[in-house]
Design a protein around this motif. Sequence first.
Motif, PDB file in Angstrom:
ATOM      1  N   ALA A 147      45.896  40.786  32.729  1.00  0.00           N
ATOM      2  CA  ALA A 147      45.567  40.956  34.145  1.00  0.00           C
ATOM      3  C   ALA A 147      44.067  41.166  34.308  1.00  0.00           C
ATOM      4  O   ALA A 147      43.467  41.970  33.588  1.00  0.00           O
ATOM      5  N   PHE A 148      43.485  40.467  35.269  1.00  0.00           N
ATOM      6  CA  PHE A 148      42.049  40.541  35.527  1.00  0.00           C
ATOM      7  C   PHE A 148      41.848  40.896  36.998  1.00  0.00           C
ATOM      8  O   PHE A 148      42.357  40.203  37.885  1.00  0.00           O
ATOM      9  N   THR A 149      41.098  41.974  37.267  1.00  0.00           N
ATOM     10  CA  THR A 149      40.934  42.446  38.646  1.00  0.00           C
ATOM     11  C   THR A 149      39.464  42.524  39.030  1.00  0.00           C
ATOM     12  O   THR A 149      38.597  42.698  38.177  1.00  0.00           O
ATOM     13  N   PRO A 150      39.154  42.416  40.344  1.00  0.00           N
ATOM     14  CA  PRO A 150      37.770  42.322  40.818  1.00  0.00           C
ATOM     15  C   PRO A 150      37.161  43.664  41.181  1.00  0.00           C
ATOM     16  O   PRO A 150      37.855  44.675  41.312  1.00  0.00           O
ATOM     17  N   TRP A 151      35.852  43.647  41.432  1.00  0.00           N
ATOM     18  CA  TRP A 151      35.112  44.873  41.745  1.00  0.00           C
ATOM     19  C   TRP A 151      35.359  45.360  43.163  1.00  0.00           C
ATOM     20  O   TRP A 151      35.182  46.533  43.457  1.00  0.00           O
ATOM     21  N   ASN A 152      35.751  44.477  44.077  1.00  0.00           N
ATOM     22  CA  ASN A 152      35.806  44.877  45.482  1.00  0.00           C
ATOM     23  C   ASN A 152      37.083  45.609  45.873  1.00  0.00           C
ATOM     24  O   ASN A 152      37.179  46.147  46.973  1.00  0.00           O
ATOM     25  N   ALA A 153      38.074  45.631  44.987  1.00  0.00           N
ATOM     26  CA  ALA A 153      39.310  46.386  45.234  1.00  0.00           C
ATOM     27  C   ALA A 153      39.639  47.155  43.965  1.00  0.00           C
ATOM     28  O   ALA A 153      40.589  46.837  43.245  1.00  0.00           O
ATOM     29  N   LEU A 155      40.991  49.881  43.060  1.00  0.00           N
ATOM     30  CA  LEU A 155      42.288  50.519  42.835  1.00  0.00           C
ATOM     31  C   LEU A 155      43.440  49.651  43.310  1.00  0.00           C
ATOM     32  O   LEU A 155      44.410  49.457  42.587  1.00  0.00           O
ATOM     33  N   SER A 156      43.338  49.084  44.514  1.00  0.00           N
ATOM     34  CA  SER A 156      44.486  48.365  45.063  1.00  0.00           C
ATOM     35  C   SER A 156      44.812  47.097  44.278  1.00  0.00           C
ATOM     36  O   SER A 156      45.981  46.737  44.130  1.00  0.00           O
ATOM     37  N   SER A 157      43.809  46.422  43.740  1.00  0.00           N
ATOM     38  CA  SER A 157      44.100  45.222  42.953  1.00  0.00           C
ATOM     39  C   SER A 157      44.770  45.563  41.615  1.00  0.00           C
ATOM     40  O   SER A 157      45.794  44.967  41.271  1.00  0.00           O
ATOM     41  N   PRO A 158      44.251  46.529  40.830  1.00  0.00           N
ATOM     42  CA  PRO A 158      45.002  46.935  39.639  1.00  0.00           C
ATOM     43  C   PRO A 158      46.413  47.428  39.968  1.00  0.00           C
ATOM     44  O   PRO A 158      47.363  47.163  39.227  1.00  0.00           O
ATOM     45  N   ALA A 159      46.559  48.139  41.093  1.00  0.00           N
ATOM     46  CA  ALA A 159      47.886  48.637  41.466  1.00  0.00           C
ATOM     47  C   ALA A 159      48.846  47.482  41.718  1.00  0.00           C
ATOM     48  O   ALA A 159      50.010  47.522  41.301  1.00  0.00           O
ATOM     49  N   ARG A 160      48.391  46.446  42.428  1.00  0.00           N
ATOM     50  CA  ARG A 160      49.252  45.285  42.687  1.00  0.00           C
ATOM     51  C   ARG A 160      49.748  44.662  41.386  1.00  0.00           C
ATOM     52  O   ARG A 160      50.931  44.364  41.231  1.00  0.00           O
ATOM     53  N   LYS A 161      48.821  44.439  40.461  1.00  0.00           N
ATOM     54  CA  LYS A 161      49.187  43.718  39.255  1.00  0.00           C
ATOM     55  C   LYS A 161      49.985  44.591  38.286  1.00  0.00           C
ATOM     56  O   LYS A 161      51.000  44.154  37.724  1.00  0.00           O
ATOM     57  N   LEU A 162      49.546  45.826  38.105  1.00  0.00           N
ATOM     58  CA  LEU A 162      50.228  46.684  37.144  1.00  0.00           C
ATOM     59  C   LEU A 162      51.610  47.082  37.631  1.00  0.00           C
ATOM     60  O   LEU A 162      52.574  47.062  36.861  1.00  0.00           O
ATOM     61  N   SER A 163      51.738  47.450  38.905  1.00  0.00           N
ATOM     62  CA  SER A 163      53.044  47.911  39.362  1.00  0.00           C
ATOM     63  C   SER A 163      54.062  46.777  39.338  1.00  0.00           C
ATOM     64  O   SER A 163      55.231  46.986  38.981  1.00  0.00           O
ATOM     65  N   GLY A 164      53.644  45.561  39.694  1.00  0.00           N
ATOM     66  CA  GLY A 164      54.568  44.438  39.631  1.00  0.00           C
ATOM     67  C   GLY A 164      55.004  44.131  38.213  1.00  0.00           C
ATOM     68  O   GLY A 164      56.193  43.959  37.926  1.00  0.00           O
ATOM     69  N   ALA A 165      54.027  44.049  37.301  1.00  0.00           N
ATOM     70  CA  ALA A 165      54.346  43.732  35.911  1.00  0.00           C
ATOM     71  C   ALA A 165      55.168  44.840  35.257  1.00  0.00           C
ATOM     72  O   ALA A 165      56.140  44.570  34.544  1.00  0.00           O
ATOM     73  N   VAL A 220      50.431  36.381  21.796  1.00  0.00           N
ATOM     74  CA  VAL A 220      51.099  37.576  22.324  1.00  0.00           C
ATOM     75  C   VAL A 220      51.233  37.500  23.844  1.00  0.00           C
ATOM     76  O   VAL A 220      52.283  37.826  24.403  1.00  0.00           O
ATOM     77  N   ILE A 221      50.178  37.050  24.509  1.00  0.00           N
ATOM     78  CA  ILE A 221      50.160  37.009  25.977  1.00  0.00           C
ATOM     79  C   ILE A 221      51.049  35.872  26.466  1.00  0.00           C
ATOM     80  O   ILE A 221      50.939  34.736  26.019  1.00  0.00           O
ATOM     81  N   ARG A 222      51.918  36.185  27.437  1.00  0.00           N
ATOM     82  CA  ARG A 222      52.861  35.182  27.961  1.00  0.00           C
ATOM     83  C   ARG A 222      52.543  34.760  29.391  1.00  0.00           C
ATOM     84  O   ARG A 222      53.122  33.792  29.884  1.00  0.00           O
ATOM     85  N   MET A 223      51.650  35.498  30.068  1.00  0.00           N
ATOM     86  CA  MET A 223      51.377  35.198  31.475  1.00  0.00           C
ATOM     87  C   MET A 223      50.017  35.778  31.842  1.00  0.00           C
ATOM     88  O   MET A 223      49.581  36.782  31.267  1.00  0.00           O
ATOM     89  N   VAL A 224      49.315  35.143  32.815  1.00  0.00           N
ATOM     90  CA  VAL A 224      47.974  35.551  33.218  1.00  0.00           C
ATOM     91  C   VAL A 224      47.954  35.743  34.732  1.00  0.00           C
ATOM     92  O   VAL A 224      48.441  34.888  35.483  1.00  0.00           O
ATOM     93  N   THR A 225      47.396  36.851  35.189  1.00  0.00           N
ATOM     94  CA  THR A 225      47.213  37.085  36.617  1.00  0.00           C
ATOM     95  C   THR A 225      45.771  37.469  36.884  1.00  0.00           C
ATOM     96  O   THR A 225      45.183  38.255  36.130  1.00  0.00           O
ATOM     97  N   GLU A 250      45.096  34.788  42.821  1.00  0.00           N
ATOM     98  CA  GLU A 250      44.742  35.160  44.192  1.00  0.00           C
ATOM     99  C   GLU A 250      43.235  35.025  44.280  1.00  0.00           C
ATOM    100  O   GLU A 250      42.484  35.871  43.793  1.00  0.00           O
ATOM    101  N   LEU A 251      42.800  33.916  44.911  1.00  0.00           N
ATOM    102  CA  LEU A 251      41.391  33.543  44.843  1.00  0.00           C
ATOM    103  C   LEU A 251      40.706  33.722  46.200  1.00  0.00           C
ATOM    104  O   LEU A 251      41.202  34.424  47.067  1.00  0.00           O
TER     105      LEU A 251
END
Length: 480
Positions: A147-153, A155-165, A220-225, A250-251
Motif C-alpha cells: 500500500a502506498f499513500t500520499p502526503w496530503n491525507a 491519516l485518512s488515506s492509510p486508514a482507507r487502505k489498511l482497514s479494508g485490507a 510475496v506481494i499479491r496486490m498493490v493499492t 485512486e489517482l
Amino acid sequence: MSYSYPRIGLLIDGEWIHDRDACLQVVNPSNEEILADVPKATAADLQRALAAADRARRIWRDTAPEARARVLRQASALLRERMDAFCQTISLELGKPLSDARYEVERACAIMEWDAGEAVRLYGRINPSAPGMLQLVLRQPIGPVAAFTPWNAPLSSPARKLSGALAAGCSVILKAAEETPGAACLYAQCLMDAGLPSGVLSLVFGDPNEISEALITSPVIRMVTFTGSVNVGKRLTQLAAAQMKPVLMELGGHAPVLVAEDADPVQVARMSAAAKVRMAGQICVSPTRFIVHERIYDAFLVAFAKAVGEVRVGDGFESGVQMGPVANPRRLAAAQALVEDARRRGARVLTGGHRLGEKGYFYAPTVIADVPREALVMSEEPFCPLALCVSVASLREGIDLANSVSVGLAGYAFTNSLSTAEQIGREIECGILSINHFGGPAPDMPFGGLKDSGFGREGGSESLESYTVTRMVSQKAFIA
C-alpha cells in the motif's frame, strides 16, 4: 505554545526501528522549522518486512472475521482517545487548521468502523447442485498487500487502505509519505496496541522507486493499492501488470463545478469559497473548474472573489484560521507558474495570485476569471488554492467542458431543476458527483474515479472487494 511531534520509525515485524540514515527531513510548512528525520529502509529491511508479511498472512487469514473486526474497532477507539496527539501531528506536518485535522481523524475512525462491519459480511454462496454435491463460492483474502499513500491525507488515506485490507484478512506493507509520516506512525501504534499480531502490518519509508520495485516485484506481494498522481499510478500499474498482480488506483482529479442558470449565484459562490480553500486546494476532489452559465456569471464572480478574498490564511494552530499553507516550495512555485501562464493567455486575476509573506509556504487563495481552454491550468490539476472560472452559454457546453479533461474523479453541480440534475448525473464523467452540495462520500459509499483517475473502489459495500479473491469449491459427499 510548543507542540510535540512523534519520533519517526520503521515498523517491521512488530519492532520499531529508528537507527537508519535519514532519507528526508519533515518540515513544518507554516514556519519552515524541521520537525524530524525520516529513517530510510534498507534493502534488508524490506526483505524482512516481506518475510514477516508472508508469515503473518496465514495467521491473520485464519483469524475469525469478528476477531479482526474487534481489532479495528479497538484501534478506532484508541484514535479517539489520542485525538489531540493526532490533530497536533497533522497540523504540524501539513499546516492545516486543527479543526480540519480533527475532521480527518473522525473520518479515519468512521472508515475503520465501517470496514470492521464489512469484515463479517464477506459473504460467499452455495449454488444449487445435484444430491450429494456441494458447490461453494468463497471470498478469501488475496494475500499480502503493498500500500502506498500520499502526503496530503496522512491519516485518512492509510486508514482507507489498511482497514479494508486488514478487515479482509490480508497482511500489509505500508509505504507512507516521507513528507508527512507522523500520523502514519501514530496510527500503526494504535493498531499494534489494539492487538494486531506482529508482522501483519509493516510501515516503511525511503526511496519511492526502490521500495515500489522491491515490494511489487516480490512474489510475496499479491496486490498493490496506491493513492497519488496519475503518472506515478500508471508506472506502478505497469510494474504490477508485469507480475500479473491486480491494483487499486485512486489517482488525480480536476473537478468541475457546473453552476446552472437557475442556481443562486451568490449562495453557490459562498459555498464554493469554503470548499475551494479546504486543505489549500491540495486534495484530489478539490473543486477547480467553475463552469458558470453566462446569465449569472458576473454575479457569481463578484460574490466568489469577495468570499475568497475574506478567507483568513495562517498557521493551523491559530484561532479562526480557515486555510493553512501549501505543503512545500514546489507547490508555491507551481501555483505561481500556473497563474502567470493564465494571465499571459488573457485570464483576469480577481483576487490572490501571489505568495503571502516570506516565512512559511502561504499562497493567497486565488480566483481567476475568463480562463481560456488552452491555459495550462485548465488541463493540469493545480493542487493549490486556485479557482478557475469560465462562462458557458448552455448546459450542453458546460457538460462538454467538464468532460474535456483526461481525469474523472469528483464533480459538483448546482441547479434547482430536476431534469437538469438528471442530465448532469447521467452525463458527467466522474466517479463521485455531488449535486447542490460539496460533500464527499461517507464510508458507506464507494470512492474512486473514471478514466485516468484510476479504477477500483474504496468504501461502501465494495470496500473489501479489491482485497479478496473469489474461489469455487465443488465437493462430493462420498467417493463414487
